[in-house]
Design a protein around this motif. Structure first.
Motif, PDB file in Angstrom:
ATOM      1  N   VAL A 121      -6.368   5.460   0.264  1.00 36.22           N
ATOM      2  CA  VAL A 121      -5.639   4.266  -0.147  1.00 36.22           C
ATOM      3  C   VAL A 121      -5.449   4.342  -1.654  1.00 36.22           C
ATOM      4  N   PHE A 122      -4.223   4.124  -2.134  1.00 35.52           N
ATOM      5  CA  PHE A 122      -3.928   4.318  -3.551  1.00 35.52           C
ATOM      6  C   PHE A 122      -2.807   3.377  -3.980  1.00 35.52           C
ATOM      7  N   SER A 123      -2.618   3.252  -5.287  1.00 38.96           N
ATOM      8  CA  SER A 123      -1.587   2.365  -5.821  1.00 38.96           C
ATOM      9  C   SER A 123      -0.423   3.180  -6.366  1.00 38.96           C
ATOM     10  N   VAL A 124       0.766   2.560  -6.342  1.00 38.86           N
ATOM     11  CA  VAL A 124       1.964   3.197  -6.881  1.00 38.86           C
ATOM     12  C   VAL A 124       2.860   2.107  -7.455  1.00 38.86           C
ATOM     13  N   ASN A 125       3.446   2.378  -8.590  1.00 40.41           N
ATOM     14  CA  ASN A 125       4.290   1.405  -9.275  1.00 40.41           C
ATOM     15  C   ASN A 125       5.498   1.025  -8.421  1.00 40.41           C
ATOM     16  N   LYS A 126       5.720  -0.290  -8.260  1.00 44.79           N
ATOM     17  CA  LYS A 126       6.816  -0.770  -7.411  1.00 44.79           C
ATOM     18  C   LYS A 126       8.177  -0.323  -7.938  1.00 44.79           C
ATOM     19  N   ASP A 127       8.378  -0.407  -9.246  1.00 43.69           N
ATOM     20  CA  ASP A 127       9.675  -0.030  -9.813  1.00 43.69           C
ATOM     21  C   ASP A 127       9.937   1.466  -9.671  1.00 43.69           C
ATOM     22  N   LEU A 128       8.867   2.268  -9.788  1.00 40.43           N
ATOM     23  CA  LEU A 128       9.012   3.706  -9.582  1.00 40.43           C
ATOM     24  C   LEU A 128       9.487   3.984  -8.159  1.00 40.43           C
ATOM     25  N   LYS A 129       8.883   3.305  -7.183  1.00 42.44           N
ATOM     26  CA  LYS A 129       9.302   3.465  -5.793  1.00 42.44           C
ATOM     27  C   LYS A 129      10.754   3.035  -5.595  1.00 42.44           C
ATOM     28  N   MET A 130      11.137   1.953  -6.253  1.00 42.57           N
ATOM     29  CA  MET A 130      12.501   1.455  -6.106  1.00 42.57           C
ATOM     30  C   MET A 130      13.509   2.462  -6.643  1.00 42.57           C
ATOM     31  N   VAL A 131      13.228   3.041  -7.818  1.00 43.01           N
ATOM     32  CA  VAL A 131      14.131   4.042  -8.392  1.00 43.01           C
ATOM     33  C   VAL A 131      14.209   5.261  -7.478  1.00 43.01           C
ATOM     34  N   ALA A 132      13.066   5.693  -6.946  1.00 44.18           N
ATOM     35  CA  ALA A 132      13.058   6.849  -6.042  1.00 44.18           C
ATOM     36  C   ALA A 132      13.860   6.550  -4.779  1.00 44.18           C
ATOM     37  N   ASN A 133      13.669   5.374  -4.191  1.00 42.91           N
ATOM     38  CA  ASN A 133      14.394   5.019  -2.967  1.00 42.91           C
ATOM     39  C   ASN A 133      15.893   4.861  -3.208  1.00 42.91           C
ATOM     40  N   ASP A 134      16.273   4.484  -4.428  1.00 41.95           N
ATOM     41  CA  ASP A 134      17.692   4.350  -4.762  1.00 41.95           C
ATOM     42  C   ASP A 134      18.382   5.702  -4.922  1.00 41.95           C
ATOM     43  N   ASN A 135      17.591   6.744  -5.196  1.00 38.77           N
ATOM     44  CA  ASN A 135      18.195   8.033  -5.530  1.00 38.77           C
ATOM     45  C   ASN A 135      17.916   9.149  -4.523  1.00 38.77           C
ATOM     46  N   PHE A 136      17.036   8.889  -3.570  1.00 38.79           N
ATOM     47  CA  PHE A 136      16.703   9.915  -2.583  1.00 38.79           C
ATOM     48  C   PHE A 136      16.711   9.291  -1.194  1.00 38.79           C
ATOM     49  N   ALA A 137      17.235  10.039  -0.241  1.00 41.10           N
ATOM     50  CA  ALA A 137      17.315   9.527   1.136  1.00 41.10           C
ATOM     51  C   ALA A 137      15.947   9.466   1.789  1.00 41.10           C
ATOM     52  N   GLU A 138      15.090  10.402   1.449  1.00 43.36           N
ATOM     53  CA  GLU A 138      13.753  10.460   2.041  1.00 43.36           C
ATOM     54  C   GLU A 138      12.719  10.539   0.933  1.00 43.36           C
ATOM     55  N   VAL A 139      11.789   9.603   0.936  1.00 42.80           N
ATOM     56  CA  VAL A 139      10.762   9.529  -0.106  1.00 42.80           C
ATOM     57  C   VAL A 139       9.381   9.555   0.550  1.00 42.80           C
ATOM     58  N   ARG A 140       8.541  10.443   0.082  1.00 40.56           N
ATOM     59  CA  ARG A 140       7.164  10.509   0.554  1.00 40.56           C
ATOM     60  C   ARG A 140       6.259  10.439  -0.662  1.00 40.56           C
ATOM     61  N   ILE A 141       5.200   9.638  -0.588  1.00 40.00           N
ATOM     62  CA  ILE A 141       4.304   9.441  -1.723  1.00 40.00           C
ATOM     63  C   ILE A 141       2.874   9.739  -1.285  1.00 40.00           C
ATOM     64  N   GLN A 142       2.142  10.434  -2.149  1.00 47.17           N
ATOM     65  CA  GLN A 142       0.761  10.762  -1.818  1.00 47.17           C
ATOM     66  C   GLN A 142      -0.068  10.854  -3.093  1.00 47.17           C
ATOM     67  N   PRO A 143      -1.401  10.770  -2.983  1.00 48.87           N
ATOM     68  CA  PRO A 143      -2.245  10.949  -4.167  1.00 48.87           C
ATOM     69  C   PRO A 143      -2.134  12.362  -4.717  1.00 48.87           C
TER      70      PRO A 143
END
Length: 270
Positions: A121-143
């Motif tokens: 379980v980990f944290s990730v910046n919401k705005d970073l995720k939003m920018v990634a989702n706006d620019n990539f069709a598939e986004v995967r995040i991991q530690p």
């Protein structure tokens, strides 16, 4: 809590984004580059947010001018490990927020490590995720630590001796050990001075009841004052080893590259 377990199409080239404490690095598989990886370090601006840095990188980075469908984001943020058999999804976010200093600007995500019977379980910046989702069709995040854990877990089966691992990166050290397909220990310490590093390692060693004559300590990554630290450790432990990437990766070209952190090497190697 959003699950990060999303598949990435095998026929698409995937961009990897390494998000350190104050750094951004982009990489992609490229057979023309040494070790089969093309890497670009982004000139990080600490005066603006991580999301703003990513927006700038998308406009200016030569590597990112090629548009990728998929991105894997490796985030260096505090990780809480929970045994899968004790994992209640509705409780994980609350437990994480009580364990670490949590910011309202962060989301809480989770990934499962089936081979280690754990949820990370980990944290990730919401705005970073939003920018990634706006620019990539598939986004995967991991530690960021996930490929290191996996690689050294499989490496731990070499020989019957118990092993304690210390991974140095981002001016921190992660100390961890495995036992019977589970984490036995995992914690992060901020330490750069040899005496402080020595104290934390020997404290964990004693806490785990490891034996100075028979058990092994393995140092990995950007080791501060490597020779001095190893010499001091050998005063207390008989078996202390530095993991050299070129040997660890069987003399493959990726192991010899000094511009790539160990965690990124393990991600591509495994």
């Amino acid at each position: 809590m959003e699950s990060t377990d999303r598949s990435i199409s095998g026929n698409e080239r995937r961009l990897t984004m390494r998000v350190g404490k104050n750094s951004l690095m982009f990489s992609v598989e490229n057979h023309l580059s040494e070790g089969g990886i093309k890497v670009e370090k982004y000139e990080y601006n600490s005066g603006i947010s991580i999301a703003a840095n990513l927006r700038n990188a998308l406009r200016t980075s030569p590597l990112l001018q090629t548009r990728y469908k998929a991105v894997l984001i490796a985030v260096d943020s505090p990780v809480m490990l929970v045994p899968v058999d004790e994992c209640q999804e509705q409780d994980l976010e609350t437990l994480y927020k009580h364990t670490f200093k949590w910011k309202k600007s962060d989301d809480i995500d989770t990934v499962i490590l089936p081979e280690l019977n754990a949820a990370a379980v980990f944290s990730v910046n919401k705005d970073l995720k939003m920018v990634a989702n706006d620019n990539f069709a598939e986004v995967r995040i991991q530690p960021l630590m996930l490929p290191v854990w996996r690689h050294l877990y499989h490496r731990s089966f070499m020989g019957a001796r118990r092993k304690l691992y210390v991974y140095f990166h981002e001016k921190e050290m992660t100390i961890f050990a495995f036992h019977q397909k589970r984490f036995r220990f995992n914690n992060v310490y901020e330490a750069r001075e040899t005496q402080n590093i020595l104290y934390y390692i020997l404290y964990v060693w004693k806490q785990l009841g490891m034996q100075s004559e028979s058990d092994e300590l393995h140092l990995v990554g950007e080791i501060p004052n490597e020779k001095e630290l190893k010499d001091d450790l050998l005063k207390f432990l008989r078996r202390c080893y530095v993991v050299h990437p070129e040997i660890d990766f069987s003399n493959m070209a990726i192991g010899r590259r000094t511009d790539i952190p160990y965690d990124l090497k393990t991600l591509y190697r495994d």
